[in-house]
Scaffold this motif. Structure first.
Motif, mmCIF file in Angstrom:
data_model
loop_
_atom_site.group_PDB
_atom_site.id
_atom_site.type_symbol
_atom_site.label_atom_id
_atom_site.label_comp_id
_atom_site.label_asym_id
_atom_site.label_seq_id
_atom_site.Cartn_x
_atom_site.Cartn_y
_atom_site.Cartn_z
ATOM 1 N N GLU A 1 6.126 -6.277 11.774
ATOM 2 C CA GLU A 1 5.700 -7.150 12.877
ATOM 3 C C GLU A 1 4.198 -7.057 13.147
ATOM 4 O O GLU A 1 3.574 -8.041 13.549
ATOM 5 C CB GLU A 1 6.422 -6.924 14.159
ATOM 6 N N ASP A 2 3.601 -5.878 12.920
ATOM 7 C CA ASP A 2 2.149 -5.723 13.085
ATOM 8 C C ASP A 2 1.401 -6.604 12.089
ATOM 9 O O ASP A 2 0.426 -7.281 12.438
ATOM 10 C CB ASP A 2 1.719 -4.264 12.853
ATOM 11 N N ILE A 3 1.871 -6.570 10.848
ATOM 12 C CA ILE A 3 1.213 -7.360 9.797
ATOM 13 C C ILE A 3 1.393 -8.845 10.073
ATOM 14 O O ILE A 3 0.447 -9.629 9.935
ATOM 15 C CB ILE A 3 1.754 -6.968 8.406
ATOM 16 N N VAL A 4 2.597 -9.242 10.493
ATOM 17 C CA VAL A 4 2.874 -10.649 10.815
ATOM 18 C C VAL A 4 1.927 -11.126 11.913
ATOM 19 O O VAL A 4 1.274 -12.175 11.785
ATOM 20 C CB VAL A 4 4.354 -10.843 11.246
ATOM 21 N N SER A 5 1.824 -10.354 12.988
ATOM 22 C CA SER A 5 1.013 -10.798 14.135
ATOM 23 C C SER A 5 -0.483 -10.834 13.824
ATOM 24 O O SER A 5 -1.204 -11.661 14.369
ATOM 25 C CB SER A 5 1.273 -9.912 15.352
ATOM 26 N N ARG A 6 -0.937 -9.980 12.918
ATOM 27 C CA ARG A 6 -2.376 -9.909 12.629
ATOM 28 C C ARG A 6 -2.818 -10.797 11.480
ATOM 29 O O ARG A 6 -4.004 -11.096 11.362
ATOM 30 C CB ARG A 6 -2.774 -8.466 12.360
ATOM 31 N N THR A 7 -1.872 -11.212 10.624
ATOM 32 C CA THR A 7 -2.252 -12.058 9.486
ATOM 33 C C THR A 7 -1.825 -13.501 9.660
ATOM 34 O O THR A 7 -2.344 -14.377 8.974
ATOM 35 C CB THR A 7 -1.620 -11.539 8.176
ATOM 36 N N GLY A 8 -0.840 -13.730 10.544
ATOM 37 C CA GLY A 8 -0.320 -15.081 10.712
ATOM 38 C C GLY A 8 0.710 -15.461 9.665
ATOM 39 O O GLY A 8 1.208 -16.591 9.666
ATOM 40 N N LEU A 9 1.050 -14.535 8.770
ATOM 41 C CA LEU A 9 2.072 -14.802 7.766
ATOM 42 C C LEU A 9 3.451 -14.698 8.409
ATOM 43 O O LEU A 9 3.613 -14.028 9.426
ATOM 44 C CB LEU A 9 1.978 -13.783 6.622
ATOM 45 N N ASP A 10 4.448 -15.327 7.801
ATOM 46 C CA ASP A 10 5.807 -15.196 8.332
ATOM 47 C C ASP A 10 6.409 -13.892 7.818
ATOM 48 O O ASP A 10 5.937 -13.304 6.841
ATOM 49 C CB ASP A 10 6.670 -16.399 7.948
ATOM 50 N N GLU A 11 7.471 -13.433 8.481
ATOM 51 C CA GLU A 11 8.081 -12.143 8.167
ATOM 52 C C GLU A 11 8.567 -12.064 6.725
ATOM 53 O O GLU A 11 8.379 -11.046 6.050
ATOM 54 C CB GLU A 11 9.228 -11.850 9.130
ATOM 55 N N ALA A 12 9.191 -13.118 6.236
ATOM 56 C CA ALA A 12 9.710 -13.113 4.863
ATOM 57 C C ALA A 12 8.582 -12.930 3.848
ATOM 58 O O ALA A 12 8.724 -12.181 2.878
ATOM 59 C CB ALA A 12 10.476 -14.401 4.581
ATOM 60 N N SER A 13 7.455 -13.599 4.084
ATOM 61 C CA SER A 13 6.312 -13.472 3.171
ATOM 62 C C SER A 13 5.752 -12.053 3.177
ATOM 63 O O SER A 13 5.385 -11.513 2.130
ATOM 64 C CB SER A 13 5.205 -14.451 3.560
ATOM 65 N N VAL A 14 5.687 -11.445 4.359
ATOM 66 C CA VAL A 14 5.172 -10.080 4.467
ATOM 67 C C VAL A 14 6.107 -9.113 3.747
ATOM 68 O O VAL A 14 5.666 -8.265 2.966
ATOM 69 C CB VAL A 14 4.974 -9.671 5.946
ATOM 70 N N ARG A 15 7.401 -9.247 3.988
ATOM 71 C CA ARG A 15 8.367 -8.348 3.337
ATOM 72 C C ARG A 15 8.324 -8.509 1.809
ATOM 73 O O ARG A 15 8.380 -7.518 1.069
ATOM 74 C CB ARG A 15 9.776 -8.617 3.851
ATOM 75 N N TYR A 16 8.213 -9.741 1.346
ATOM 76 C CA TYR A 16 8.132 -9.981 -0.099
ATOM 77 C C TYR A 16 6.851 -9.361 -0.664
ATOM 78 O O TYR A 16 6.872 -8.711 -1.713
ATOM 79 C CB TYR A 16 8.181 -11.487 -0.409
ATOM 80 N N ALA A 17 5.729 -9.536 0.033
ATOM 81 C CA ALA A 17 4.445 -8.981 -0.421
ATOM 82 C C ALA A 17 4.498 -7.454 -0.473
ATOM 83 O O ALA A 17 4.006 -6.838 -1.426
ATOM 84 C CB ALA A 17 3.316 -9.451 0.487
ATOM 85 N N LEU A 18 5.110 -6.837 0.538
ATOM 86 C CA LEU A 18 5.230 -5.374 0.552
ATOM 87 C C LEU A 18 6.060 -4.883 -0.631
ATOM 88 O O LEU A 18 5.678 -3.931 -1.322
ATOM 89 C CB LEU A 18 5.860 -4.902 1.866
ATOM 90 N N LYS A 19 7.182 -5.552 -0.870
ATOM 91 C CA LYS A 19 8.047 -5.177 -1.998
ATOM 92 C C LYS A 19 7.303 -5.353 -3.319
ATOM 93 O O LYS A 19 7.346 -4.477 -4.188
ATOM 94 C CB LYS A 19 9.313 -6.033 -1.978
ATOM 95 N N ASP A 20 6.600 -6.478 -3.456
ATOM 96 C CA ASP A 20 5.856 -6.771 -4.680
ATOM 97 C C ASP A 20 4.732 -5.747 -4.900
ATOM 98 O O ASP A 20 4.537 -5.258 -6.017
ATOM 99 C CB ASP A 20 5.301 -8.194 -4.609
ATOM 100 N N LEU A 21 4.005 -5.401 -3.840
ATOM 101 C CA LEU A 21 2.926 -4.411 -3.955
ATOM 102 C C LEU A 21 3.476 -3.050 -4.363
ATOM 103 O O LEU A 21 2.902 -2.383 -5.232
ATOM 104 C CB LEU A 21 2.162 -4.281 -2.635
ATOM 105 N N ARG A 22 4.567 -2.637 -3.744
ATOM 106 C CA ARG A 22 5.160 -1.336 -4.080
ATOM 107 C C ARG A 22 5.564 -1.297 -5.552
ATOM 108 O O ARG A 22 5.296 -0.327 -6.254
ATOM 109 C CB ARG A 22 6.368 -1.041 -3.187
ATOM 110 N N MET A 23 6.205 -2.375 -6.020
ATOM 111 C CA MET A 23 6.635 -2.438 -7.422
ATOM 112 C C MET A 23 5.424 -2.482 -8.354
ATOM 113 O O MET A 23 5.421 -1.822 -9.402
ATOM 114 C CB MET A 23 7.539 -3.648 -7.648
ATOM 115 N N GLU A 24 4.401 -3.235 -7.981
ATOM 116 C CA GLU A 24 3.211 -3.355 -8.816
ATOM 117 C C GLU A 24 2.518 -2.003 -8.987
ATOM 118 O O GLU A 24 2.160 -1.612 -10.103
ATOM 119 C CB GLU A 24 2.242 -4.362 -8.183
#
Length: 183
Positions: free
Chosen positions: A21-44
């Motif tokens: 929720e912190d990332i969502v509120s500060r970036t303006g991205l939606d929750e699904a996009s943030v969760r996908y980005a976090l998962k993708d970054l961890r895997m990368e």
């Protein structure tokens, strides 16, 4: 700018772990996009064997150096915590809950000041037990070190798994002392 890049920048710049929720509120991205980005970054980071990892503890994410790479940091960066304070913290973490009176017998009178520093940093909590206090680590401890859980078993396993790195960074001192071994 790509969503993943925005999330990565947020994690890099953050001074404390971030909840989705912190990332969502500060970036303006939606929750699904943030969760996908976090998962993708961890895997990368994992896939390429990066020295950097994205840890998650208590539902909050943090960019940090992998524990097996921490031995190299002493050459380039000053430690955030003096070695003696770190030894006291590791003794508390490994043996928790531990009575401060027993800790002082093992670590010496400097333990009083170390505990004060650790409590101010929010890494250790204390509760009164008779004329002394019982010390344990806080969830912030697990978050700061990327352990993933504040359970005694998880912390003990993490310390044991990283004992070689800790000894090397500490100048060769042995594993955390057990205050219960005091005669």
């Amino acid at each position: 700018m790509e969503d993943k890049t925005m999330v990565e920048a947020a994690l890099f710049a953050a001074t404390a772990p971030l909840k989705v929720e912190d990332i969502v509120s500060r970036t303006g991205l939606d929750e699904a996009s943030v969760r996908y980005a976090l998962k993708d970054l961890r895997m990368e980071y994992d896939f390429r064997g990066s020295a950097i990892m994205i840890s998650v503890a208590g539902g909050a994410y943090r960019m940090m150096l992998r524990p097996d790479c921490q031995k190299f940091t002493g050459v380039f960066a000053r430690p955030e915590m003096p070695g003696g304070v770190m030894r006291t913290l590791s003794t508390i973490a490994y043996n928790q809950p531990v009575l401060q009176s027993k800790l002082v017998k093992v670590r010496g009178p400097r333990a009083y000041e170390d505990v004060h520093i650790l409590r101010d940093m929010g890494l250790v909590s204390a509760r009164s037990v008779g004329q002394t206090v019982e010390l344990s680590t806080t969830p912030k401890f697990a978050e700061q070190f990327g352990i993933g859980s504040n359970s005694k078993a998880a912390i003990r396993k993490w310390i044991e798994d990283n004992a070689a790195n800790m000894r090397q960074a500490d100048g060769g001192e042995s594993a955390p002392q057990d205050p219960n071994d005091v005669q």
